[in-house]
Design an enzyme around this catalytic site. Structure first.
Site, PDB file in Angstrom:
ATOM      1  CE  LYS A  23      -4.167   0.802   2.491  1.00 51.00           C
ATOM      2  NZ  LYS A  23      -4.985   0.463   3.479  1.00 51.00           N
ATOM      3  CE  LYS A  50      14.619 -10.433   2.828  1.00 54.70           C
ATOM      4  NZ  LYS A  50      13.649 -10.758   1.745  1.00 54.70           N
ATOM      5  CE  LYS A  70      11.959 -14.484  -5.740  1.00 55.23           C
ATOM      6  NZ  LYS A  70      11.793 -15.666  -5.159  1.00 55.23           N
TER       7      LYS A  70
HETATM    8  P1  ADP Z   1      12.633 -12.780  -2.350  1.00 59.45           P
HETATM    9  O1  ADP Z   1      12.938 -11.637  -1.137  1.00 59.45           O
HETATM   10  O2  ADP Z   1      14.069 -12.716  -3.411  1.00 59.45           O
HETATM   11  O3  ADP Z   1      11.478 -12.410  -3.073  1.00 59.45           O
HETATM   12  P2  ADP Z   1      11.166 -14.628  -0.942  1.00 59.45           P
HETATM   13  O4  ADP Z   1      10.501 -13.714  -0.280  1.00 59.45           O
HETATM   14  O5  ADP Z   1      10.490 -15.467  -2.291  1.00 59.45           O
HETATM   15  O6  ADP Z   1      12.529 -14.132  -1.562  1.00 59.45           O
HETATM   16  O7  ADP Z   1      11.938 -15.528  -0.195  1.00 59.45           O
HETATM   17  C1  ADP Z   1      11.748 -17.022   0.041  1.00 59.45           C
HETATM   18  C2  ADP Z   1      12.072 -17.394   1.222  1.00 59.45           C
HETATM   19  O8  ADP Z   1      13.702 -17.340   1.303  1.00 59.45           O
HETATM   20  C3  ADP Z   1      11.575 -17.050   2.563  1.00 59.45           C
HETATM   21  O9  ADP Z   1      11.611 -18.001   3.554  1.00 59.45           O
HETATM   22  C4  ADP Z   1      12.664 -16.077   3.012  1.00 59.45           C
HETATM   23  O10 ADP Z   1      12.623 -15.976   4.365  1.00 59.45           O
HETATM   24  C5  ADP Z   1      13.970 -16.671   2.388  1.00 59.45           C
HETATM   25  N1  ADP Z   1      14.973 -15.470   2.152  1.00 59.45           N
HETATM   26  C6  ADP Z   1      14.732 -14.667   0.967  1.00 59.45           C
HETATM   27  N2  ADP Z   1      15.737 -13.655   0.832  1.00 59.45           N
HETATM   28  C7  ADP Z   1      16.424 -13.918   2.053  1.00 59.45           C
HETATM   29  C8  ADP Z   1      17.679 -13.439   2.906  1.00 59.45           C
HETATM   30  N3  ADP Z   1      18.521 -12.357   1.934  1.00 59.45           N
HETATM   31  N4  ADP Z   1      18.345 -13.807   4.151  1.00 59.45           N
HETATM   32  C9  ADP Z   1      17.385 -14.867   4.476  1.00 59.45           C
HETATM   33  N5  ADP Z   1      16.301 -15.389   3.915  1.00 59.45           N
HETATM   34  C10 ADP Z   1      15.799 -14.997   2.733  1.00 59.45           C
END
Ligand code: ADP
Ligand code: TRP
Length: 322
Positions: free
Chosen positions: A113, A192, A195
């Site tokens: 949002k 962090k 993607k």
């Molecule tokens: P993105 O942020 O790349 O879209 P997702 O939200 O699809 O990734 O995350 C998929 C899984 O990977 C989740 O359980 C998330 O907590 C973990 N994850 C994604 N990025 C990280 C990161 N930078 N550090 C630790 N865990 C991560």
């Protein structure tokens, strides 16, 4: 111990996904005492991906990543969320006991949002309810996820409590399992790894691409000959997550003594990633030529999962008067 988790097929898997989530998913399947349910959350991905080909491709790719990393065990059901439609049936029932105000407090919805996201769909709004259904339908003890999913697991617990209060004790409250040592994996820019930030390192990318991703990691401008602080460096932070104790010690010493450039450190990190994922990368290449096998694994997983999901839905229907 029953363990469950899901991952959205909404992009190319990266080191953040692996270290924050996938690695612990696979580790848990190695203990024969565990009964594991892991799925590709393609219904969830539909909230963002509207291109049919892309969604199919990303789902298959993520399946190959997981299988190459070793997820397919006898004690594991590995499947596509959409092959178990009971998830969406339970989601509807949860929709009927969840307040709008409760959903408005979800971080993901608030973020979307604030950022003025174009498509604020009802699907995006009830995303946490579908996730609660994904989890509770298998009545798991533990849900291993990355730190950013903590709120979703808490919401699932609240929804379970609401159901139990309304229709009688049915769902045990699931516990999140968050690997503290890797709470947030930094990306090439130090933020962090994600993607959506374009700062990822993809462990299954072609060697050339992988190398160029590692080489773009941001470092400071300390000259080559000067001592460097490993603890504030992104290259070292990533290396620490993959290397052995003695390898970490050696790199730390190199940083502190000077005459060791960031280029050296990046090359060492790149080689470490190749070595760490060598078996998985080879297996992944073979799977590319054997997609039928991948589909079979998913179908077999869905059959296993459905047996449990059908039982829960039967119990829920009876309790609700449906
Ligand atoms: P993105 O942020 O790349 O879209 P997702 O939200 O699809 O990734 O995350 C998929 C899984 O990977 C989740 O359980 C998330 O907590 C973990 N994850 C994604 N990025 C990280 C990161 N930078 N550090 C630790 N865990 C991560
Ligand atoms: N929302 C999770 C993510 O973005 C994916 C997911 C969907 C999930 N359903 C789940 C994770 C159930 C754990 C349990 O990573």
């Amino acid at each position: 111990m029953r363990i469950l988790s899901g991952m959205q097929p909404s992009g190319i898997a990266h080191l953040g996904n692996y270290l924050g989530a996938m690695r612990q998913h696979i580790e848990r399947t190695k203990n024969e005492q565990n009964e594991c349910f892991y799925f590709l959350a393609n219904y969830h991905a539909l909230t963002t991906v509207k291109d049919k080909k892309k969604l199919e491709e990303m789902t298959l790719n993520l399946a190959m990543d997981y299988i190459a990393l070793g997820i397919d065990n006898d004690n594991t059901a590995f499947f596509k969320q959409s092959d178990v439609p009971e998830h969406t049936e339970l989601c509807w029932i949860f929709n009927c006991i969840t307040h709008m105000g409760f959903l408005e407090r979800a971080h993901a919805w608030k973020d979307a949002k604030e950022k003025g996201k174009k498509e604020m769909s009802a699907g995006l709004f009830i995303y946490p309810i579908l996730q609660a259904a994904d989890i509770l339908i298998y009545k798991p003890n533990l849900v291993p996820v990355g730190q950013d999913q903590k709120q979703h697991i808490e919401m699932s617990r609240d929804i379970a409590e609401k159901f139990n209060q309304t229709w009688g004790e049915t769902f045990p409250l699931p516990e999140p399992l968050i690997e503290k040592s890797v709470a947030v994996v930094p990306g090439t820019d130090g933020e962090k790894m994600s993607k959506s930030y374009g700062n990822t390192i993809e462990m299954f990318a072609e060697e050339k691409v992988l190398k160029s991703q590692v080489m773009t990691i941001k470092t400071d401008s300390t000259p080559l000959e000067s001592p460097k602080n490993p603890d504030t460096c992104n290259v070292f932070k990533l290396y620490k997550l993959l290397a052995t104790e003695s390898e970490i010690k050696l790199m730390r010493e190199n940083y502190l003594k000077g005459g060791y450039g960031y280029g050296h450190a990046k090359t060492t990190l790149f080689e470490k990633i190749l070595e760490y994922f060598q078996d998985a990368r080879e297996k992944r290449k073979k799977l590319e030529n054997n997609k039928n096998y991948v589909e079979e694994v998913l179908k077999k997983g869905a059959l296993k999962a459905r047996k449990v999901a059908e039982q829960t839905i039967k119990e829920v229907r009876e309790k609700c008067g449906l």
